[in-house]
Enzyme design. Structure first.
Site, mmCIF file in Angstrom:
data_model
loop_
_atom_site.group_PDB
_atom_site.id
_atom_site.type_symbol
_atom_site.label_atom_id
_atom_site.label_comp_id
_atom_site.label_asym_id
_atom_site.label_seq_id
_atom_site.Cartn_x
_atom_site.Cartn_y
_atom_site.Cartn_z
ATOM 1 N N HIS A 170 0.893 -1.017 0.122
ATOM 2 C CA HIS A 170 -0.144 0.222 -0.201
ATOM 3 C C HIS A 170 0.841 1.304 -0.075
ATOM 4 C CE1 HIS A 170 -3.539 -2.187 0.431
ATOM 5 N NE2 HIS A 170 -3.157 -2.880 1.736
ATOM 6 N N ASP A 173 -1.934 -8.370 -15.399
ATOM 7 C CA ASP A 173 -2.158 -9.855 -15.241
ATOM 8 C C ASP A 173 -1.467 -10.762 -16.363
ATOM 9 O OD1 ASP A 173 -3.607 -10.443 -12.897
ATOM 10 O OD2 ASP A 173 -5.392 -9.595 -13.558
ATOM 11 N N GLU A 225 -5.849 -10.228 -20.887
ATOM 12 C CA GLU A 225 -4.974 -10.256 -19.939
ATOM 13 C C GLU A 225 -4.521 -11.850 -19.560
ATOM 14 O OE1 GLU A 225 -6.870 -8.439 -16.493
ATOM 15 O OE2 GLU A 225 -9.124 -8.812 -17.418
ATOM 16 N N CYS A 264 -4.076 -0.776 -20.803
ATOM 17 C CA CYS A 264 -4.447 -0.052 -19.796
ATOM 18 C C CYS A 264 -3.612 -0.682 -18.596
ATOM 19 C CB CYS A 264 -5.693 -0.361 -19.590
ATOM 20 S SG CYS A 264 -6.469 -1.821 -19.319
#
Length: 543
Positions: A188, A453, A429, A500
């Site tokens: 994070h 991914d 992906e 993306c």
């Protein structure tokens, strides 16, 4: 001069003194309590205060770093209200007649060990969150103020590790950069650092003592090196680089309003990735041509139950209207793997990244899927909305999706509810989607390549596992060949193909993507102008 090699989160140069940040020592003693009811009330008051602090943090963070990155503080609020966590603390207070501080610390240790021992990577990462919320509870119970100590001058912060709540509270005017001994590139804190655009190194074996404290230092984000008491020659080089970086930032601002056209006249779509409507300000500020990835799953992660059709419609309509006719590509819910919502009641999986997630949930729970599709198509009457479906592996899946979409359209027409023209695409992906991209291209309006991914599945490497960072190569020739294959097959079928995933923001590959014929790049808002500069300076014919 001392040098330390770390892993760079953000490129860039930082020059200044080192300030060693150490968490306030939470001295927890076990004390016998006569009035356990009063002690329970004391704990509950601290719990409510901690939740309030996190809500305040969330609201301030949304403004500075966007809703997607601020979502961690909502997760921490939910963890503070988790029945298992709260009951464990209250049980220790009641059965052992001890102080709340001891009960919190003991529960924290137990839960931390429980999460750390789990096989699932996502659950292991929750161990750090348990420590974070427990430290906040102890701080409140001890009557101390939470947050980073006020600094008198801009510094490079050095720490063993930084919790997300600590990172986001940094006074950006006083923090030049930070360097931590621990942490992973997918933590994070690393994600927040990227969003806040603060130079940072993690996994750096720096001694947190007088050896470095208060000493002049340099962080070279490009090489991942920390220099302590740098030599004059290195200092001069880094000062020159820093000056060039500042000039570059100023120059980029002059690119606002310009079209993304190469020197040989090829136009590229340059869009932004966002997590919610509150991220729109950053999209507009950075002059994105549209939204290439709206992560609709955050609508689900922020709720304690399924968001209704009206709740979703309101959000999608707001985004469409705000973008004023610019393309808004909304990805249908991508729940599963590392994004879990308890009310979905997904069974435990040994390998959730390859389990029931994304489109697989939609096709096995059509009532949830149809609710989202109705909201999306209704909102399309108010702007230029496109829809894309994640984790596709076959033509059959796309055809099943189109059948459900046809049902939704028929329902809306029978109810005399307007909807617009909606482009429908899929995310590429999985290796299966790449191999079948020639057939898939005949079924859809566009492709959007999710490189995160795609890299993970192609290389058989868990991208959440910091132990595998040395093996994880997003520039692997296999990945680049796959992207070329997808683009070629898209163009043969007369549709466009974009990227993306994180790789789309990698400026070292921008020209390579232009050469491949990639039609669209969708990146975090802060990467729009740097990529635009490369596009404007490139002649694809000479590559």
């Amino acid at each position: 001069m001392l040098t330390f090699q770390g892993k760079s989160v953000i490129n860039g140069v930082a020059i200044g003194k080192i300030f060693i940040y150490k968490k306030g020592e939470q001295q927890v003693k076990r004390t016998k309590i006569e009035d356990t009811e009063s002690e329970l009330a004391r704990f509950r008051n601290a719990q409510q205060e901690a939740i309030k602090q996190l809500q305040d943090l969330y609201e301030s963070s949304v403004k500075s770093i966007g809703e997607a990155s601020a979502a961690i503080f909502e997760i921490h609020q939910m963890m503070l209200q988790d029945d298992g966590f709260v009951e464990a603390i209250e049980n220790i207070i009641e059965t052992q007649s001890v102080n709340a501080e001891y009960a919190v610390a003991a529960t924290s240790d137990n839960f931390y060990k429980m999460f750390s021992d789990m096989e699932d990577d996502y659950m292991r990462e929750r161990a750090a969150d348990v420590k974070d919320i427990s430290e906040r509870l102890l701080t409140v119970l001890n009557g101390k103020s939470a947050g980073m100590e006020k600094l008198s001058e801009p510094v490079i912060i050095a720490a063993d590790d930084l919790a997300p709540s600590e990172t986001v509270q940094l006074d950006k005017d006083k923090v030049l950069a930070f360097v931590t001994v621990h942490g992973s590139l997918n933590s994070h804190t690393a994600i927040l650092a990227k969003t806040m655009n603060i130079p940072a190194l993690i996994g750096t074996p720096i001694p947190l003592d007088d050896t470095v404290d208060g000493k002049p230092a340099i962080i070279d984000g490009a090489k991942g090196i920390l220099y302590v008491e740098p030599e004059e020659e290195i200092l001069a080089q880094m000062q020159e680089r820093k000056k060039a970086e500042e000039e570059q930032k100023e120059l980029l601002l002059t690119l606002r309003g310009k079209e993304n056209i190469t020197l040989d006249g090829r136009k590229i779509k340059l869009y932004a990735n966002i997590g919610n409507s509150k991220d729109l300000a950053m999209v507009l500020q950075n002059d994105a041509g549209g939204i290439g990835l709206f992560r609709s799953e955050f609508l689900y992660l922020e709720k304690e139950d399924y968001p209704t059709e009206e709740e979703q419609f309101t959000v999608y309509k707001t985004v469409a209207e705000t973008m004023a006719g610019k393309k808004v590509i909304i990805r249908t819910l991508d729940i599963g793997a590392d994004k879990q919502a308890d009310y979905f009641k997904l069974a435990h999986e040994e390998n959730p990244a390859m389990g029931l997630r994304a489109i697989r949930i939609c096709l096995t729970r059509p009532e949830v899927f149809k609710t989202q599709l109705r909201a999306l198509f209704r909102a399309s009457a108010y702007g230029n909305i496109a829809v894309m479906y994640p984790m596709i592996i076959s033509v059959d899946e796309v055809r099943k999706i189109k059948e459900i979409v046809a049902e939704v359209k028929k329902e809306l027409e029978e109810q005399h509810i307007e909807y617009g023209e909606v482009e429908q695409g899929i995310m590429i992906e999985t290796p299966a989607a790449v191999v079948m991209s020639d057939e898939l291209a005949k079924e859809v309006d566009f492709f959007s390549i999710g490189t995160n991914d795609l890299t993970q599945y192609t290389l058989a490497i868990d991208r959440q596992n910091p132990e595998l960072d040395a093996f994880y190569d997003s520039h692997h020739p296999a990945i680049l060949r796959m992207i070329q294959t997808v683009v070629d097959n898209a163009h043969k079928a007369g549709i466009w193909a974009g990227i993306c995933g994180e790789l789309g923001a990698d400026t070292s590959l921008t020209q390579e993507f232009l050469k491949m014929g990639v039609d669209e790049l969708s990146v975090s808002p802060g990467r729009i102008l740097p990529i635009r500069k490369i596009i404007l300076e490139t002649d694809v014919n000479t590559l």
